[in-house]
Design an enzyme around this catalytic site. Structure first.
Site, PDB file in Angstrom:
ATOM      1  CE1 TYR A 136      -2.947   3.100   0.654  1.00 24.79           C
ATOM      2  CE2 TYR A 136      -3.589   2.143   2.761  1.00 24.79           C
ATOM      3  CZ  TYR A 136      -3.715   3.138   1.799  1.00 24.79           C
ATOM      4  OH  TYR A 136      -4.603   4.159   2.001  1.00 24.79           O
ATOM      5  CE  LYS A 159      -5.650   1.480  -0.752  1.00 20.65           C
ATOM      6  NZ  LYS A 159      -6.233   1.354   0.583  1.00 20.65           N
TER       7      LYS A 159
END
Length: 320
Positions: free
Chosen positions: A143, A173
């Site tokens: 992420y 992400k």
């Protein structure tokens, strides 16, 4: 939950419903799931307990309870539930990874530690590998959100040889405005089956233009997805924009992007964050998302009224 379906399309970054006194409100998760799959036209949610979900403001026990409830209520309704297990403590992150694996999560995502920060690729990979190894059969996503973590290690650099250290690595992400970094990730990894979940809602069409469409077509094995907090309440509009781009009807796609940008620009000027996202979601869906947890404070009544009026004033191309 149907296991291992291809992760594609729009993915909602979920908020964490809370009661007026600041406790997590599990009782509305079923209603939330039903809203996302019907009104918002979504089939996946990601980073339960992520940034939009105030994950780092929750206790470990609360994060486990939320993950379990999303898995329970999403069964047979959501194709994927990706759980954020990042924490400032490596041991806590590993504990959350083991828990996510035990309850059958579709994937786990990990944010870079943001107090004692990794300063180079090797330090960051070392942390990520230690977490991923605790869930050895669960797809793993990094992420990347440097505006929140302060960790600005380029993803292009991080991806080089990453599967040698993290065999379960599936993708990133990508929540950053650096489209050059994203473009290089796409260009340099054509042979890998990486997934890129792009998370800057107001730049979605720009991301499409640099290769998102080719991620399924030209590149064959690389998948490009879009996640964001606004898809909680603008998911249907965003799906229509994606359909227009695929036709291709670029003029129509631009209309949707410009109108979504008009709304976001308006609320950003008023002050837009997690608290305001919860307020807009409550207004649009009718589901009580409650206040944020301190140090965040609730959106003002003035903000709620202005945001609602602005959203209602927009004339969308589909007539809504």
């Amino acid at each position: 939950m149907t296991p291992r379906k291809k992760l594609e399309g729009l993915v909602a970054a979920t908020v964490t419903p809370m009661t007026p006194d600041g406790r997590i409100n599990l009782s509305v998760i079923r209603q939330y799931v039903d809203y996302l799959t019907s009104a918002a036209m979504l089939c996946c949610v990601e980073t339960v307990n992520g940034t939009t979900g105030e994950g780092l403001s929750l206790s470990i026990q609360e994060r486990k309870q939320l993950a379990e409830e999303w898995m329970c209520q999403g069964k047979d309704k959501l194709d994927h539930v990706i759980i954020h297990v990042g924490a400032l403590s490596l041991l806590e992150s590993q504990e959350l990874a083991r828990h996510a694996a035990a309850i059958g999560a579709s994937g786990i995502a990990v944010i870079a530690p943001s107090f004692f920060k990794p300063t180079n690729k090797d330090e960051l990979l070392g942390f990520l590998q230690k977490v991923a190894s605790e869930a050895p059969t669960v797809p793993f996503y990094y992420y990347h959100i440097p505006a929140m973590t302060g960790v600005k290690i380029r993803v292009e650099e991080l991806l080089d040889g990453i599967r040698e250290q993290i065999p379960t690595f599936q993708g990133v992400k990508f929540s950053d405005t650096d489209l050059l970094d994203l473009a290089q990730c796409i260009n340099k990894n054509e042979r890998e089956q990486f997934v890129f979940l792009y998370g800057v809602d107001e730049q979605l069409l720009s991301a499409l233009a640099i290769g998102a469409n080719g991620a399924v077509g030209r590149l064959q094995k690389m998948y490009f997805l879009f996640f964001g907090s606004t898809y909680n309440y603008l998911g249907r509009k965003t799906n229509l924009m994606l359909q227009a781009f695929a036709k291709p009807d670029l003029a129509l796609a631009r209309k949707y992007q410009f109108l979504m940008g008009e709304f976001l620009s308006f609320v950003i000027k008023l002050g837009f964050g997690v608290a305001q996202t919860k307020a807009v979601m409550t207004s649009v869906s009718g589901i009580p998302m409650g206040p944020p947890r301190l140090p965040l404070v609730s959106a003002s009544e003035e903000f709620i009224a202005k945001a609602k009026a602005k959203l209602e004033s927009i004339v969308w191309p589909d007539g809504d």
